[in-house]
Design an enzyme around this catalytic site. Structure first.
Site, PDB file in Angstrom:
ATOM      1  N   TYR A 141     -15.802  21.084 -11.949  1.00  0.00           N
ATOM      2  CA  TYR A 141     -15.982  19.633 -12.699  1.00  0.00           C
ATOM      3  C   TYR A 141     -17.198  18.984 -11.788  1.00  0.00           C
ATOM      4  CZ  TYR A 141     -14.893  14.834 -13.784  1.00  0.00           C
ATOM      5  OH  TYR A 141     -14.938  13.367 -14.460  1.00  0.00           O
TER       6      TYR A 141
ATOM      7  N   ARG B 288       0.672  -1.177  -0.062  1.00  0.00           N
ATOM      8  CA  ARG B 288      -0.030   0.044  -0.016  1.00  0.00           C
ATOM      9  C   ARG B 288       0.734   1.192  -0.038  1.00  0.00           C
ATOM     10  NH1 ARG B 288      -1.998   0.468   4.689  1.00  0.00           N
ATOM     11  NH2 ARG B 288      -3.103  -1.502   4.807  1.00  0.00           N
TER      12      ARG B 288
ATOM     13  N   LYS C 111      -6.444  11.829 -17.899  1.00  0.00           N
ATOM     14  CA  LYS C 111      -6.389  12.625 -19.137  1.00  0.00           C
ATOM     15  C   LYS C 111      -5.168  12.836 -19.853  1.00  0.00           C
ATOM     16  CE  LYS C 111     -10.557  12.922 -17.477  1.00  0.00           C
ATOM     17  NZ  LYS C 111     -11.081  14.062 -16.591  1.00  0.00           N
TER      18      LYS C 111
ATOM     19  N   ASP D  17      -7.873  22.438  -9.219  1.00  0.00           N
ATOM     20  CA  ASP D  17      -7.962  21.200 -10.280  1.00  0.00           C
ATOM     21  C   ASP D  17      -7.244  21.766 -11.455  1.00  0.00           C
ATOM     22  OD1 ASP D  17      -8.858  19.735 -12.245  1.00  0.00           O
ATOM     23  OD2 ASP D  17     -10.790  19.156 -11.429  1.00  0.00           O
TER      24      ASP D  17
HETATM   25  C1  LIG Z   1     -11.948  14.045 -15.610  1.00  0.00           C
HETATM   26  C2  LIG Z   1     -11.706  15.036 -14.638  1.00  0.00           C
HETATM   27  C3  LIG Z   1     -11.788  14.756 -13.229  1.00  0.00           C
HETATM   28  C4  LIG Z   1     -11.745  13.552 -12.719  1.00  0.00           C
HETATM   29  O1  LIG Z   1     -10.714  12.525 -13.274  1.00  0.00           O
HETATM   30  P1  LIG Z   1     -11.241  10.887 -13.122  1.00  0.00           P
HETATM   31  O2  LIG Z   1      -9.658  10.325 -13.376  1.00  0.00           O
HETATM   32  O3  LIG Z   1     -11.887  10.682 -14.051  1.00  0.00           O
HETATM   33  O4  LIG Z   1     -11.770  10.547 -11.741  1.00  0.00           O
HETATM   34  C5  LIG Z   1     -11.183  15.997 -12.390  1.00  0.00           C
HETATM   35  N1  LIG Z   1     -11.573  17.180 -12.844  1.00  0.00           N
HETATM   36  C6  LIG Z   1     -11.486  17.364 -14.379  1.00  0.00           C
HETATM   37  C7  LIG Z   1     -11.678  19.000 -14.821  1.00  0.00           C
HETATM   38  C8  LIG Z   1     -11.815  16.346 -15.412  1.00  0.00           C
HETATM   39  O5  LIG Z   1     -12.118  16.542 -16.438  1.00  0.00           O
END
Ligand SMILES: *Cc1c(COP(=O)(O)O)cnc(C)c1O
Length: 416
Positions: free
Chosen positions: A130, A76, A227, A202
């Site tokens: 988001y 972990r 992403k 974010d």
């Molecule tokens: C996709 C996304 C997330 C979340 O990511 P996941 O890996 O799908 O949980 C957070 N912030 C933004 C701006 C996103 O587009």
């Protein structure tokens, strides 16, 4: 994309160009070799392990006492497969002391919020956050007695007015999801810091390649590695990077809630990271060409792409960002949701799906009206009849091919 030379990075490699650094990050010789042959292979091998073995019971008993990064203890707490990725991300974020990895971007956002907030606190959230970030606020955090207030993303005065003596954290996102407003991050973070409020951003859209969040005043920089970093639409992961004090707190929350990522996925993410600069550069150039083409089309009411000169947020974007990506939205002129959906269904080269940042182009319908609390959709200055929007994630295909596809789909929209 310009080189990342802002001060504050702990990296020994900061004097080198970004492209050179991306080639070397996370490749410590003791992670990529054996004691008698350090650096024997190029990429850190995948250490699939729940169990780490100790030479004897004395060493076993010492294990839990040393909760240090990069030290074997138990699966972990990771292995070189995860440490290499976390280290590479830390080196890319000037001002970061460390990076926690999470099994998704949403887990990283939740980890940051649960680190900064306690029952009775107030969270401020940008109104273009988001959607799952809004869901955490309305669900888990509300049940824990944490109140969330939303504010106009582009109005620092609205942020200041929303602050109270119980505000402990602010969640920023720039450009924000779907509607792409660019926030004045340095101003908002400075205002937050003056009030003792932890600023969490974010930073998935730009990544540290396009926006050095901590250097611009944010306390915690969160990314969905799903992403751009993964980049190939085949893994889920998230990260949170911060300076020493907040990193220690993030790590405590993450360890106590058992956050761990698979070594296989960490290895894939590190592979994705090697090519992120060239992918973002190409996607940005294609997105700009496509956004400029859309802007001239009679069917399009507004292009929501801050990278495009003359677009909303362009001036702040130009001031603060060193790069972009392939993700932007646009609003069709009038008609209805059925016509917009017919346009999307007519596209042949764009996959229809959530997510973005992969090598392949994607499209989604955008209906932000139900996702806002402090501001309205259509946005201020937009015609009320123009409300049916589309989000594009531009991949590595030829921009001319993508434009031709969009053009034939607009014919279907006109006919709908
Ligand atoms: C996709 C996304 C997330 C979340 O990511 P996941 O890996 O799908 O949980 C957070 N912030 C933004 C701006 C996103 O587009």
């Amino acid at each position: 994309m310009s080189d990342n030379k802002k001060p504050g990075s702990l990296s020994l490699l900061t004097s080198l160009s970004l492209f050179t650094r991306l080639t070397h990050l996370g490749r410590k010789p003791h992670w990529t070799g054996t004691p008698d042959h350090p650096g024997a292979v190029v990429s850190p091998p995948i250490w699939r392990a729940s169990t780490h073995l100790y030479p004897d019971t004395a060493a076993l008993k010492q294990g839990p006492k040393h909760n240090e990064d990069g030290r074997f203890f138990y699966g972990r707490r990771g292995s070189p497969s995860q440490w290499a990725l976390a280290d590479a991300l830390t080196q890319l974020e000037p001002g970061a002391f460390g990076t926690m990895l999470y099994p998704s971007g949403v887990a990283a956002i939740a980890g940051a919020l649960l680190t900064a907030l306690r029952p009775g606190d107030v969270l401020l959230m940008t109104d273009n956050a988001y959607e799952p970030s809004r869901a955490i606020a309305c669900g888990l955090l509300a049940e824990m007695g944490i109140v969330t207030r939303w504010f106009d993303p582009v109005d620092p005065a609205a942020f200041a007015a929303a602050c109270c003596d119980k505000t402990r954290a602010v969640l920023l996102e720039s450009p924000g999801s779907l509607t792409m407003e660019v926030q004045d991050i340095p101003a908002l973070c400075a205002a937050a810091r003056a009030r003792g409020i932890v600023s969490i951003i974010d930073n998935t859209w730009a990544s540290p390649l396009g926006f050095t969040a901590l250097a611009h005043g944010a306390d915690i920089s969160v990314m969905s590695l799903t992403k751009h970093v993964g980049g190939h639409s085949d893994l889920m992961m998230g990260s949170a990077s911060a300076g020493a004090e907040l990193y220690a707190k993030l790590r405590r929350t993450a360890q106590q809630t058992g956050q761990v990522v698979s070594p296989d996925d960490a290895s894939l993410a590190l592979r994705g990271l090697r090519t992120i600069a060239m992918r973002l550069e190409r996607e940005t150039a294609s997105a700009l060409a496509i956004a400029a083409w859309l802007e001239k089309r009679p069917e399009v009411a507004r292009v929501l792409c801050p990278m495009l000169p003359g677009s909303p947020g362009h001036a702040v974007w130009l001031r603060d960002f060193t790069g972009g990506c392939g993700l932007f939205s646009f609003v069709l002129k009038g008609k209805d949701a059925a016509a917009r959906d017919a346009f999307i269904d007519a596209l042949k080269l764009f996959g229809i799906g959530y997510s973005w940042g992969g090598f392949e182009s994607l499209v989604t319908p955008v209906d932000p009206a139900g996702l806002r609390s402090a501001t309205a959709w259509p946005l201020a200055g937009m015609n009320k009849a123009d409300r049916f929007a589309v989000r594009l994630s531009i991949g590595l295909e030829d921009a001319g091919d993508l434009i031709a596809d969009l053009e034939q789909a607009l014919v279907c929209w006109n006919a709908a």
